[in-house]
Design a protein around this motif. Structure first.
Motif, mmCIF file in Angstrom:
data_model
loop_
_atom_site.group_PDB
_atom_site.id
_atom_site.type_symbol
_atom_site.label_atom_id
_atom_site.label_comp_id
_atom_site.label_asym_id
_atom_site.label_seq_id
_atom_site.Cartn_x
_atom_site.Cartn_y
_atom_site.Cartn_z
ATOM 1 N N THR A 14 0.814 -1.222 0.000
ATOM 2 C CA THR A 14 0.000 0.000 0.000
ATOM 3 C C THR A 14 0.845 1.269 0.000
ATOM 4 N N ASN A 54 -3.665 -2.810 -5.255
ATOM 5 C CA ASN A 54 -4.872 -2.716 -6.082
ATOM 6 C C ASN A 54 -4.691 -3.304 -7.480
ATOM 7 N N LYS A 60 -6.031 -12.973 -4.836
ATOM 8 C CA LYS A 60 -6.829 -12.421 -3.742
ATOM 9 C C LYS A 60 -6.055 -12.491 -2.430
ATOM 10 N N ALA A 61 -6.124 -11.432 -1.616
ATOM 11 C CA ALA A 61 -5.427 -11.397 -0.334
ATOM 12 C C ALA A 61 -6.136 -12.265 0.692
ATOM 13 N N GLU A 63 -5.691 -11.695 3.962
ATOM 14 C CA GLU A 63 -5.867 -10.824 5.119
ATOM 15 C C GLU A 63 -5.856 -9.379 4.625
ATOM 16 N N ALA A 64 -6.353 -8.470 5.456
ATOM 17 C CA ALA A 64 -6.420 -7.060 5.069
ATOM 18 C C ALA A 64 -5.046 -6.405 5.149
ATOM 19 N N GLY A 65 -4.885 -5.304 4.382
ATOM 20 C CA GLY A 65 -3.658 -4.517 4.437
ATOM 21 C C GLY A 65 -2.558 -5.093 3.578
ATOM 22 N N THR A 67 0.369 -7.317 2.494
ATOM 23 C CA THR A 67 0.681 -8.684 2.915
ATOM 24 C C THR A 67 1.215 -9.482 1.739
ATOM 25 N N ARG A 69 0.959 -12.113 -1.132
ATOM 26 C CA ARG A 69 -0.136 -12.554 -1.997
ATOM 27 C C ARG A 69 0.117 -13.927 -2.627
ATOM 28 N N LYS A 208 -6.849 -16.259 14.094
ATOM 29 C CA LYS A 208 -6.370 -15.338 13.057
ATOM 30 C C LYS A 208 -5.570 -16.092 12.002
ATOM 31 N N GLY A 210 -2.971 -15.244 8.490
ATOM 32 C CA GLY A 210 -2.235 -14.169 7.838
ATOM 33 C C GLY A 210 -0.752 -14.451 7.827
#
Length: 320
Positions: A14, A54, A60-61, A63-65, A67, A69, A208, A210
């Motif tokens: 990001t 993006n 597809k990830a 987990e969020a943020g 990371t 792939r 969790k 990730g």
């Protein structure tokens, strides 16, 4: 069919420019980049991709943020991909090309297998002089100003489906379990004869999933220190280290990674053969790290960041 090791890791990031600067400081070679994608290499040709999160071409990830792939594993010959096509055909996200085969593992991490492009290297670490065996004579050990990672050594994931994920890597990709935290974690190597682990899966109490960290192999313990000190001088944040893992015997230094999770220098891990019998460990701080420096070492004073700087020409010299 035998997996040789990690061929490539792909991050969805990001903050592209910060990540690009970080990987250069980490010691990777910036091979190519544009405004949204950068390709880096280790000494033996393992690839690290940093791609804008993006980018629609990314898997597809899980987990969020920012990371990881995708993890790409290497095999020696194109013919070995044929067997994998049959084994993986029923897995989610399965695809195949002339040069690769891929799918998602049970936790949602994209897995790709291709023919290796890694280079053979003539690189050696400094041997240690232990009691009764002097391997280094009339030769001082090196002092590294920074690290140049040899390869991507292993990845560590948090998982919410430990048994299923361990079975996926063992039954479909041929991984062997080296050691375990019973019902909590599995250290796995991609071939019967090799380093202690190429993959570690850890189930947390909260379920969790990730990325925990990606680890890069360096020549020896001295390069672990040299690389960590350089990262400290560059202003990057230590998570823990330097330290030593009792389970694998490896020396390590972990940093926060702007591309996602943590990142590790490590050296001197155990090498196992088919004769190895997996051990069970109870998770705990002293099992994770026999010893470790909390907060790291300052790159300029070479001391713990909370400690006073030395005075005078020698560290034993005191203020009057």
């Amino acid at each position: 069919m035998t997996i040789l090791g990690i061929e490539q890791i792909t991050y969805g990031v990001t903050d592209f420019e910060t990540c690009r600067r970080f990987f250069v400081d980490w010691g990777l070679k910036d091979v190519a980049h544009d405004e949204t994608r950068a390709r880096f290499e280790t000494l033996n040709g393992c690839t690290v991709l940093a791609v804008d999160a993006n980018d629609p071409s990314l898997p597809k990830a899980f987990e969020a943020g920012p990371t990881l792939r995708e993890v790409t594993w290497g095999v020696a010959r194109r013919e070995e991909l044929a067997a994998l096509r049959e084994l993986l055909a029923c897995q989610p996200g399965f695809y195949t090309t002339d040069d690769a085969v891929g799918c998602f593992d049970p936790a949602g991490m994209a897995v790709r297998v291709e023919v290796t492009r890694r280079r053979e290297l003539d690189v050696e670490g400094s041997p240690s002089n232990v009691w009764g065996q002097a391997l280094r004579v009339d030769t001082p050990s090196p002092v590294y100003e920074r690290a140049e990672p040899v390869e991507v050594g292993h990845v560590v994931f948090f998982t919410n489906c430990l048994a299923e994920q361990e079975a996926f890597y063992h039954e479909l990709l041929g991984f062997e379990t080296s050691d375990r935290y019973p019902k909590r974690g599995a250290f796995m190597r991609c071939a019967p004869h090799g380093g202690h682990h190429d993959l570690f899966l850890l189930a947390l109490p909260d379920g969790k999933k990730g990325l925990n960290h990606v680890a890069f192999t360096v020549r020896d313990i001295h390069e672990v220190f040299g690389g960590g000190l350089h990262l400290s001088r560059c202003g990057w944040t230590t998570q823990l280290g330097p330290g030593r893992h009792p389970v694998s015997s490896a020396y390590f230094w972990n940093f926060m990674n702007p591309a996602g999770g943590l990142i590790e220098y490590y050296a001197d891990e155990d090498v196992l053969t088919p004769a190895w019998q997996p051990r069970d460990f109870e998770p705990g701080p002293t099992v994770f790290a026999e010893w470790a420096v909390d907060g790291g070492l300052d790159g300029n004073t070479r001391r713990q960041k909370s400690a006073d700087s030395p005075h005078g020409a020698f560290m034993t010299q005191r203020k009057q």
